[in-house]
Design a protein around this motif. Structure first.
Motif, PDB file in Angstrom:
ATOM      1  N   GLN A  43      -4.735  -0.081  -4.108  1.00  0.00           N
ATOM      2  CA  GLN A  43      -5.389   0.634  -3.013  1.00  0.00           C
ATOM      3  C   GLN A  43      -4.561   1.851  -2.582  1.00  0.00           C
ATOM      4  O   GLN A  43      -5.112   2.903  -2.236  1.00  0.00           O
ATOM      5  CB  GLN A  43      -5.597  -0.318  -1.830  1.00  0.00           C
ATOM      6  N   GLY A  44      -3.228   1.728  -2.623  1.00  0.00           N
ATOM      7  CA  GLY A  44      -2.370   2.859  -2.313  1.00  0.00           C
ATOM      8  C   GLY A  44      -2.536   3.975  -3.332  1.00  0.00           C
ATOM      9  O   GLY A  44      -2.575   5.163  -2.971  1.00  0.00           O
ATOM     10  N   TYR A  92       0.850  -1.199   0.000  1.00  0.00           N
ATOM     11  CA  TYR A  92       0.000   0.000   0.000  1.00  0.00           C
ATOM     12  C   TYR A  92       0.883   1.245   0.000  1.00  0.00           C
ATOM     13  O   TYR A  92       0.672   2.183  -0.777  1.00  0.00           O
ATOM     14  CB  TYR A  92      -0.920  -0.006   1.221  1.00  0.00           C
ATOM     15  N   GLU A 113      -2.959  -4.362  -3.241  1.00  0.00           N
ATOM     16  CA  GLU A 113      -2.629  -3.360  -2.230  1.00  0.00           C
ATOM     17  C   GLU A 113      -1.956  -2.140  -2.859  1.00  0.00           C
ATOM     18  O   GLU A 113      -2.141  -1.008  -2.392  1.00  0.00           O
ATOM     19  CB  GLU A 113      -1.729  -3.981  -1.161  1.00  0.00           C
TER      20      GLU A 113
END
Length: 337
Positions: free
Chosen positions: A199-200, A164, A196
């Motif tokens: 999502q970051g 992330y 992830e």
């Protein structure tokens, strides 16, 4: 034919049984002079113990099994090198298995490596092995290290990066260069690490008040051809000015797609990658990317595994490996309109 214990016996006049015990670390009851004579003669004759006979005595093979999803991937080949260099320095060999991202094949390799009596395993994979495989590993008290997989499986001894954070870092660099139309090349959500990173990317855009269009997100296989196909499709259907590609191997394909469409990097399109494989600094233009310490991840995995083999009751702390943005030439500041 190689030198045998019988040759050492003939040279020293010491019995074969005594020599066997001394060479296998069970000769403390013999005099220091006898032990030194045996060891020196073995060294002079360049004696090497029979691998299988030694295994029967010590119950160790000095062999580590390592499973990777694609050995030709520059990321995993560098990770393997890190592990192998450390293990070779400590008199261990690697049995390397390439699963071709097939979870069934991974499970089979674990079974086969255990059958071959490896002392431990390093498993680097985005897939989740069948639960019975972990049960078998733990029942046999066989040490293992997991890389590139979800960290909730066990509480200690994990080696990981914060994906992330890496996705956020790459996107924030592009935002700092005044880009607001930032696309991303990702892969399907079975690769949790890439999920992830996505999502970051989304978290960074949200923080900066940038409303991301779903059309800016394109999935592709984690290969050069996957990056090429996904990037070409994305560039043909959007007006993005910047692109975050979630692994460097896909960036190679992204460069090719941009070239074919007459898009110049970084003048028309800024690109940031992820991994910092060796090729990144030789691309034209050189690639700005988020570096993860690939070699050190493999080396640390090997170090952790040997500690687990030698001290099976030791509790090992989790280790978060550092990420670093490597700024090169593939991303530039967007001029104000």
């Amino acid at each position: 034919m190689g030198v045998t214990i019988r040759d050492i016996a003939e040279k020293t006049g010491v019995s074969i049984t005594t020599i066997s015990q001394i060479l296998n670390g069970k000769g403390s009851r013999f005099s220091e002079a006898t032990r030194n004579k045996v060891f020196q003669t073995a060294k002079d004759l360049a004696y090497k113990p029979n691998f299988f006979a030694k295994n029967m005595v010590t119950n160790q093979t000095n062999t580590i099994g390592m499973i990777v999803p694609e050995v030709t991937d520059p990321f995993f080949s560098q990770m393997v090198k890190g592990a192998e260099d450390y293990l070779n320095a400590h008199d261990y060999m690697i049995l390397l298995c390439n699963s071709s991202q097939d979870s069934t094949r991974e499970d089979l390799y674990v079974e086969e490596l255990l059958h071959r009596a490896v002392d431990g395993l390093i498993i680097a994979s985005p897939n989740i092995l069948a639960s019975n495989v972990f049960t078998q590993l733990e029942t046999l008290h066989k040490p293992y290290i997991l890389l590139d997989r979800k960290r909730h499986h066990r509480e200690e001894g994990n080696i990981f990066i914060d994906d992330y954070e890496g996705g956020y870092m790459a996107t924030e660099h592009l935002v700092a260069l005044r880009h607001t139309k930032i696309g991303i090349i990702t892969s399907d959500d079975s690769f949790y690490s890439v999920e992830e990173r996505l999502q970051g990317y989304q978290g960074c855009l949200t923080k900066h008040g940038i409303s991301a269009s779903t059309t800016w997100i394109m999935e592709g296989d984690q290969t050069m051809s996957g990056g090429y196909i996904a990037t070409k499709k994305l560039l043909e259907t959007t007006d993005i000015t910047a692109l975050f590609v979630t692994n460097d191997q896909m960036v190679v394909g992204a460069y090719r797609a941009a070239l074919e469409l007459g898009i110049t990097i970084p003048e028309d399109l800024s690109i940031v990658g992820f991994d910092d494989i060796e090729l990144a600094e030789y691309m034209a233009p050189t690639l700005t990317t988020v570096r993860q310490p690939i070699y050190d991840i493999g080396k640390t995995a090997a170090e952790y595994l040997l500690r687990a083999i030698q001290n099976p009751t030791e509790k090992m702390a989790n280790k978060k490996m550092p990420l670093k943005l490597i700024v090169r030439e593939s991303a530039k500041r967007l001029e104000a309109e």
